[in-house]
Design an enzyme around this catalytic site. Structure first.
Site, PDB file in Angstrom:
ATOM      1  N   ASP A  85      27.878  11.635 -19.061  1.00 20.95           N
ATOM      2  CA  ASP A  85      28.576  12.582 -20.199  1.00 20.95           C
ATOM      3  C   ASP A  85      27.542  13.303 -21.079  1.00 20.95           C
ATOM      4  O   ASP A  85      28.292  14.314 -21.715  1.00 20.95           O
ATOM      5  CB  ASP A  85      29.447  11.375 -20.914  1.00 20.95           C
ATOM      6  CG  ASP A  85      30.555  11.292 -19.696  1.00 20.95           C
ATOM      7  OD1 ASP A  85      31.030  11.787 -19.338  1.00 20.95           O
ATOM      8  OD2 ASP A  85      31.208   9.814 -19.967  1.00 20.95           O
ATOM      9  N   HIS A 111      23.843   2.815 -20.825  1.00 21.93           N
ATOM     10  CA  HIS A 111      24.895   2.602 -19.773  1.00 21.93           C
ATOM     11  C   HIS A 111      24.990   1.095 -19.411  1.00 21.93           C
ATOM     12  O   HIS A 111      23.923   0.646 -19.280  1.00 21.93           O
ATOM     13  CB  HIS A 111      24.604   3.555 -18.400  1.00 21.93           C
ATOM     14  CG  HIS A 111      25.842   3.592 -17.577  1.00 21.93           C
ATOM     15  ND1 HIS A 111      25.967   2.443 -16.800  1.00 21.93           N
ATOM     16  CD2 HIS A 111      26.681   4.364 -17.233  1.00 21.93           C
ATOM     17  CE1 HIS A 111      27.191   3.050 -15.910  1.00 21.93           C
ATOM     18  NE2 HIS A 111      27.715   4.088 -16.423  1.00 21.93           N
TER      19      HIS A 111
HETATM   20  N1  ACO Z   1      22.862   4.285 -29.541  1.00 26.00           N
HETATM   21  C1  ACO Z   1      22.279   3.508 -30.104  1.00 26.00           C
HETATM   22  N2  ACO Z   1      21.984   2.343 -29.735  1.00 26.00           N
HETATM   23  C2  ACO Z   1      22.474   1.654 -28.628  1.00 26.00           C
HETATM   24  C3  ACO Z   1      23.257   2.599 -27.988  1.00 26.00           C
HETATM   25  C4  ACO Z   1      23.340   3.859 -28.215  1.00 26.00           C
HETATM   26  N3  ACO Z   1      24.257   4.764 -27.494  1.00 26.00           N
HETATM   27  N4  ACO Z   1      23.833   2.099 -26.676  1.00 26.00           N
HETATM   28  C5  ACO Z   1      23.321   0.860 -26.918  1.00 26.00           C
HETATM   29  N5  ACO Z   1      22.598   0.556 -28.019  1.00 26.00           N
HETATM   30  C6  ACO Z   1      22.001  -0.573 -28.311  1.00 26.00           C
HETATM   31  C7  ACO Z   1      22.751  -1.605 -29.043  1.00 26.00           C
HETATM   32  O1  ACO Z   1      22.931  -1.522 -30.191  1.00 26.00           O
HETATM   33  C8  ACO Z   1      22.033  -3.096 -28.571  1.00 26.00           C
HETATM   34  O2  ACO Z   1      21.084  -3.173 -29.433  1.00 26.00           O
HETATM   35  P1  ACO Z   1      20.601  -4.596 -29.816  1.00 26.00           P
HETATM   36  O3  ACO Z   1      20.180  -5.315 -28.417  1.00 26.00           O
HETATM   37  O4  ACO Z   1      19.367  -4.533 -30.703  1.00 26.00           O
HETATM   38  O5  ACO Z   1      21.625  -5.173 -30.334  1.00 26.00           O
HETATM   39  C9  ACO Z   1      21.582  -2.616 -27.213  1.00 26.00           C
HETATM   40  O6  ACO Z   1      21.256  -1.205 -27.032  1.00 26.00           O
HETATM   41  C10 ACO Z   1      22.461  -3.026 -25.929  1.00 26.00           C
HETATM   42  O7  ACO Z   1      23.653  -2.370 -26.177  1.00 26.00           O
HETATM   43  P2  ACO Z   1      24.908  -3.040 -25.754  1.00 26.00           P
HETATM   44  O8  ACO Z   1      26.050  -2.195 -26.389  1.00 26.00           O
HETATM   45  O9  ACO Z   1      25.053  -4.503 -25.630  1.00 26.00           O
HETATM   46  O10 ACO Z   1      24.906  -2.368 -24.008  1.00 26.00           O
HETATM   47  P3  ACO Z   1      26.175  -2.536 -23.056  1.00 26.00           P
HETATM   48  O11 ACO Z   1      25.655  -2.479 -21.786  1.00 26.00           O
HETATM   49  O12 ACO Z   1      27.239  -3.492 -23.464  1.00 26.00           O
HETATM   50  O13 ACO Z   1      26.913  -1.167 -23.575  1.00 26.00           O
HETATM   51  C11 ACO Z   1      27.351   1.355 -23.653  1.00 26.00           C
HETATM   52  C12 ACO Z   1      26.885   0.108 -22.560  1.00 26.00           C
HETATM   53  C13 ACO Z   1      28.828   0.952 -24.151  1.00 26.00           C
HETATM   54  C14 ACO Z   1      27.812   2.786 -22.548  1.00 26.00           C
HETATM   55  C15 ACO Z   1      26.536   1.671 -24.854  1.00 26.00           C
HETATM   56  O14 ACO Z   1      25.374   2.160 -24.449  1.00 26.00           O
HETATM   57  C16 ACO Z   1      27.232   2.787 -25.705  1.00 26.00           C
HETATM   58  O15 ACO Z   1      28.038   2.311 -26.655  1.00 26.00           O
HETATM   59  N6  ACO Z   1      26.741   3.999 -25.532  1.00 26.00           N
HETATM   60  C17 ACO Z   1      27.276   5.214 -26.194  1.00 26.00           C
HETATM   61  C18 ACO Z   1      28.812   5.497 -25.563  1.00 26.00           C
HETATM   62  C19 ACO Z   1      28.511   6.267 -24.213  1.00 26.00           C
HETATM   63  O16 ACO Z   1      27.896   7.032 -24.048  1.00 26.00           O
HETATM   64  N7  ACO Z   1      29.436   5.664 -23.203  1.00 26.00           N
HETATM   65  C20 ACO Z   1      29.426   6.431 -21.874  1.00 26.00           C
HETATM   66  C21 ACO Z   1      29.273   5.161 -21.003  1.00 26.00           C
HETATM   67  S1  ACO Z   1      29.187   6.053 -19.309  1.00 26.00           S
HETATM   68  C22 ACO Z   1      30.606   6.216 -18.905  1.00 26.00           C
HETATM   69  O17 ACO Z   1      31.529   5.492 -18.914  1.00 26.00           O
HETATM   70  C23 ACO Z   1      30.927   7.543 -17.885  1.00 26.00           C
END
Ligand code: ACO
Length: 427
Positions: free
Chosen positions: A363, A306
């Site tokens: 979610d 998140h």
């Molecule tokens: N699975 C695997 N790796 C992940 C995930 C995941 N779900 N989420 C983040 N990471 C990793 C990234 O690859 C990154 O790794 P790195 O530092 O080695 O490059 C690190 O964790 C940070 O990730 P970011 O994408 O920079 O985090 P950000 O805060 O920008 O994104 C987000 C948050 C978009 C929710 C992301 O975690 C994601 O894509 N999750 C899956 C989709 C999801 O469940 N979305 C629902 C959000 S809740 C809502 O909207 C109600």
């Protein structure tokens, strides 16, 4: 604490005011930055940028705290109901019994949707995703309600809130009826708001519809959990569209489009599809955890991580319990729930997820409850939108009443410098 922040640029010092929110969030006010220094800030994804002052929702991602108007999400989910929470979000206070009854009755005045909307709905292919249809229909409501809301008129604003709550619920369920080829249903003003959702979705003319009160109660709770989440992607969209003084329906329609994406509200559909895929491929959870960790593989564990919660998502804790309760009460034994629990356990113990503070979000479990209720997967994000509607309305109203300026970020231009046009025959 110092009440100013000092910035040094090109050997010159500038002072900026610092102020503190009611929950001690510290903000450096850079409103005058460009005027004073000629420089701007760059903050992709707005990770450090506060776009407004707000009195609606407080969340602390480190501590896993979420409060609407000062009330904890845990207490609201336990003791309140969706319409009461909607009133709280939009008008700032919990309603009295009389105000709540009035609110529900006033919403009922607007639950009849113009019949011509059906023609627009019929123009979509049956295969169209319900979120795309919902966004379009919400926007189309503007055509039937062309007069802009005068936000300085309390009665007009109140009516606009009730109208949006009444009509959005109906058109949201119509996206499903169209997809299924069912005749469209009308709201029943003798029944409650969330009960109506179930009826509007599932009641068919050929047989009586039996409402399961446990399902209605669980759905009510899910709507409460989704009702607001401060300046997330869709809410910021609603505020920024509304900041141009576009109407409420147009702003909400833009919010629906923003919510649709799989990185935002679309994640609940993506989670279920992922769990199904893991199940269909033999249930090897470890394999998918490895895939999620592999930087060469675009796969991410949907429902994990998140932007703001970096410890746990308090809504996920409530939903996980609700999923258990609902499934047990309904006597459903869902193998996908077992996969979800296993996945959560494996991921939470894994160094990759620990190091990046990746936890299940709201979610991760909601889709499992929706599935048990018989709601098709393409409708999950629509349910999120119904829940989020009072939050969008509250944020739009706050932005307009605060007379916020039009949202218009700047950029750092990295393109070509001035160059001479070359005629096509010389390129
Ligand atoms: N699975 C695997 N790796 C992940 C995930 C995941 N779900 N989420 C983040 N990471 C990793 C990234 O690859 C990154 O790794 P790195 O530092 O080695 O490059 C690190 O964790 C940070 O990730 P970011 O994408 O920079 O985090 P950000 O805060 O920008 O994104 C987000 C948050 C978009 C929710 C992301 O975690 C994601 O894509 N999750 C899956 C989709 C999801 O469940 N979305 C629902 C959000 S809740 C809502 O909207 C109600």
């Amino acid at each position: 604490m110092s009440k100013t922040a000092i910035l040094e640029l090109d050997g010159k010092k500038y002072e900026f005011p610092v102020y503190v929110g009611t929950e001690n969030e510290v903000a450096i006010d850079i409103e005058k930055l460009r005027g004073a220094t000629g420089a701007i800030t760059i903050d992709p994804g707005y990770k450090n940028t506060g776009s407004c002052n707000s009195e609606i929702t407080f969340l602390d991602g480190e501590e896993g705290i979420l409060r609407y108007r000062g009330y904890s999400i845990e207490e609201l989910a336990d003791k309140s109901n969706f319409l009461e929470v909607s009133y709280l979000l939009v008008f700032g206070q919990l309603p009295t019994a009389k105000q709540l009854e009035q609110f529900e009755n006033d919403i009922r005045k607007y639950t009849l949707v113009n019949e011509e909307m059906k023609t627009i709905l019929e123009g979509f292919p049956k295969t169209a995703h319900p979120m795309g249809v919902l966004s379009s229909l919400t926007s189309a409501l503007t055509a039937f309600n062309p007069k802009p809301v005068n936000v300085d008129n309390e009665k007009e604003l109140y009516d606009a809130v009730c109208k949006t709550m009444g009509k959005f619920m109906v058109i949201a369920t119509w996206t499903y009826r169209r997809r299924m080829g069912y005749p469209l249903n009308y709201y029943d003003n003798t029944k409650g708001y969330v009960e109506n959702f179930m009826r509007l979705m599932f009641e068919i003319p050929t047989e009586p519809y039996k409402m399961d009160n446990k399902v209605v109660a669980a759905l009510d709770k899910l709507f409460i959990l989704h009702a607001d989440h401060e300046q997330n992607c869709s809410t910021s969209t609603v505020r920024i569209v509304g900041s141009s003084h576009a109407g409420l329906f147009a702003s909400i329609s833009a919010g629906v489009s923003a919510l649709w994406g799989p990185l935002h509200g679309g994640a609940n559909q993506a989670v279920l599809e992922m769990l199904q895929e893991i199940h269909d491929n033999g249930g090897d959870v470890d394999k998918y955890v490895l895939k999620a960790k592999d930087k060469e593989d675009p796969f991410r564990l949907m429902g994990f991580g998140h932007r703001v919660y970096k410890n746990f998502d308090p809504r996920a804790t409530i939903i996980k319990k609700a999923a258990d309760d609902v499934l047990t009460a309904m006597g459903v034994d869902d193998p996908l729930l077992d996969i979800a629990k296993k996945l959560e356990k494996v991921a939470l113990e894994d160094e990759y997820f620990k190091a990046r503070s990746l936890y299940p979000n709201v979610d991760f479990y909601s889709g499992i409850i929706y599935r048990a209720m018989g709601i098709p997967v393409e409708m999950y994000t629509v349910l999120f939108a119904i829940g989020r509607l009072p939050g969008w309305i509250a944020q739009w109203k706050e932005m307009r009443l605060n007379k916020e300026p039009i949202g218009r970020p700047r950029q750092v231009y990295m393109g070509e410098n001035l160059r001479a046009f070359v005629p096509v025959e010389k390129r």
